[in-house]
Design a protein around this motif. Sequence first.
Motif, short mmCIF file in Angstrom:
data_model
loop_
_atom_site.label_atom_id
_atom_site.label_comp_id
_atom_site.label_asym_id
_atom_site.label_seq_id
_atom_site.Cartn_x
_atom_site.Cartn_y
_atom_site.Cartn_z
N LEU A 172 10.52 -34.56 20.50
CA LEU A 172 9.79 -35.77 20.86
C LEU A 172 9.60 -36.73 19.69
O LEU A 172 9.68 -37.96 19.86
N SER A 173 9.34 -36.19 18.51
CA SER A 173 9.10 -37.06 17.35
C SER A 173 10.39 -37.67 16.81
O SER A 173 10.35 -38.51 15.90
N GLN A 174 11.53 -37.25 17.39
CA GLN A 174 12.82 -37.72 16.87
C GLN A 174 13.54 -38.68 17.81
O GLN A 174 14.58 -39.25 17.45
N ILE A 175 13.03 -38.85 19.03
CA ILE A 175 13.74 -39.67 20.01
C ILE A 175 13.01 -40.98 20.27
O ILE A 175 11.82 -41.13 19.98
N SER A 176 13.74 -41.93 20.81
CA SER A 176 13.18 -43.27 21.07
C SER A 176 12.36 -43.27 22.36
O SER A 176 12.43 -42.34 23.17
N GLU A 177 11.59 -44.32 22.57
CA GLU A 177 10.82 -44.45 23.80
C GLU A 177 11.73 -44.52 25.01
O GLU A 177 11.43 -43.96 26.07
N GLU A 178 12.85 -45.20 24.87
CA GLU A 178 13.82 -45.28 25.98
C GLU A 178 14.33 -43.89 26.36
O GLU A 178 14.47 -43.56 27.54
N GLU A 179 14.59 -43.08 25.35
CA GLU A 179 15.04 -41.71 25.62
C GLU A 179 13.92 -40.88 26.24
O GLU A 179 14.18 -40.03 27.11
N MET A 180 12.68 -41.10 25.80
CA MET A 180 11.54 -40.42 26.41
C MET A 180 11.46 -40.72 27.91
O MET A 180 11.20 -39.83 28.72
N VAL A 181 11.71 -41.98 28.26
CA VAL A 181 11.67 -42.37 29.68
C VAL A 181 12.74 -41.62 30.47
O VAL A 181 12.47 -41.12 31.57
N SER A 182 13.93 -41.51 29.91
CA SER A 182 15.02 -40.80 30.59
C SER A 182 14.65 -39.34 30.83
O SER A 182 14.91 -38.79 31.92
N VAL B 290 0.52 -35.81 38.80
CA VAL B 290 -0.55 -36.49 38.08
C VAL B 290 -1.74 -35.57 37.87
O VAL B 290 -2.31 -35.49 36.78
N LEU B 291 -2.12 -34.83 38.92
CA LEU B 291 -3.33 -34.00 38.80
C LEU B 291 -3.13 -32.85 37.81
O LEU B 291 -4.05 -32.50 37.06
N ILE B 292 -1.93 -32.27 37.78
CA ILE B 292 -1.65 -31.20 36.80
C ILE B 292 -1.62 -31.78 35.39
O ILE B 292 -2.22 -31.22 34.45
N LEU B 293 -0.94 -32.89 35.23
CA LEU B 293 -0.84 -33.52 33.92
C LEU B 293 -2.21 -33.89 33.37
O LEU B 293 -2.53 -33.62 32.20
N GLU B 294 -3.04 -34.50 34.21
CA GLU B 294 -4.35 -34.94 33.73
C GLU B 294 -5.26 -33.77 33.36
O GLU B 294 -6.03 -33.85 32.41
N GLU B 295 -5.17 -32.66 34.11
CA GLU B 295 -5.99 -31.51 33.73
C GLU B 295 -5.53 -30.97 32.36
O GLU B 295 -6.37 -30.64 31.51
N SER C 169 3.48 -36.21 21.84
CA SER C 169 3.24 -35.53 23.12
C SER C 169 2.37 -36.37 24.04
O SER C 169 2.62 -36.47 25.25
N PHE C 170 1.33 -36.98 23.48
CA PHE C 170 0.47 -37.86 24.29
C PHE C 170 1.26 -39.08 24.78
O PHE C 170 1.10 -39.51 25.93
N LYS C 171 2.10 -39.63 23.92
CA LYS C 171 2.91 -40.78 24.31
C LYS C 171 3.85 -40.40 25.45
O LYS C 171 3.96 -41.13 26.45
N PHE C 172 4.50 -39.25 25.33
CA PHE C 172 5.40 -38.79 26.38
C PHE C 172 4.63 -38.54 27.67
O PHE C 172 5.12 -38.85 28.77
N SER C 173 3.43 -38.00 27.57
CA SER C 173 2.61 -37.72 28.75
C SER C 173 2.27 -39.00 29.50
O SER C 173 2.25 -39.02 30.74
N GLN C 174 1.99 -40.07 28.77
CA GLN C 174 1.71 -41.36 29.43
C GLN C 174 2.94 -41.85 30.19
O GLN C 174 2.83 -42.35 31.32
N ILE C 175 4.10 -41.69 29.57
CA ILE C 175 5.35 -42.09 30.23
C ILE C 175 5.59 -41.22 31.46
O ILE C 175 5.97 -41.72 32.53
#
Length: 257
Positions: free
Chosen positions: A28-38, A125-130, A105-111
Amino acid sequence: MINELINQIKTLKFSQDCIAATNIFNVLSQISEEEMVSVAKEVALIYPTVKDIAKDPSRSHTPQALFIRNLFSVLKNGTLLDQSNPDRKDHLKHNYERVTDWDASFKFSQILEEEFKKIGNTYGVLILEEMLGHRYGDLAIIGSDVENNIRLMKESYIKSYNAAKSIKCEKQYFTPWYWGACYFSKLNMQKEAVEWHQRFYQEAEGPMKGRPSYKDKLRRSINLMRPFMNPQEFKDYVARWKRSKNSFMKAIFGEFQ
């Protein structure tokens, strides 16, 4: 690297202790936001749908929760809550070292949450938010931006609860309140701890069944709440639950005086 990761998500899904999620964390710390979205798009697609949950409202959510937990490289929920846990010191040190990794990880979770919403997967959403609630609670416990992380923890647990109610996912009616109560107890926040422990019982009374893990949660919750109440107050409160319409909860409360 991304194509290989996406293939792992598609083929492995939740198997092998959700190793696909661990592999996501490691890059996660090595990839771009666009790649995170994919990557997030593919993760969102492997989660059960609302229709799947409707077929079995009390189903276990362990694989789906483990997947999110692995996105933060956390071994087990609650490790930071238990003073007697033999792994606590190492785990605490491990998480201190990974706080900067958790930013990704938090950034990826938002995406990922946005991807869940795009396809209408409220269950995701409910699993992720818990799981996010747990991680904000962990950060508060280790002394990182405590006030803000307590606020975020509460918000995440309540979002998880509201999502569960909207799709009638019964197990999640009460678990966010249980975990929030545990964190508030650990943080010695008396008012919030008592409120969340008691909300846990209220939400559990209808759907809770006699699983061994629920027995452990109930006993632990009652024991955590007890020091925050005077003896008579605690006795009166327990007496009320000894008359519960839920025979399982009634029996557990019956163990306490």
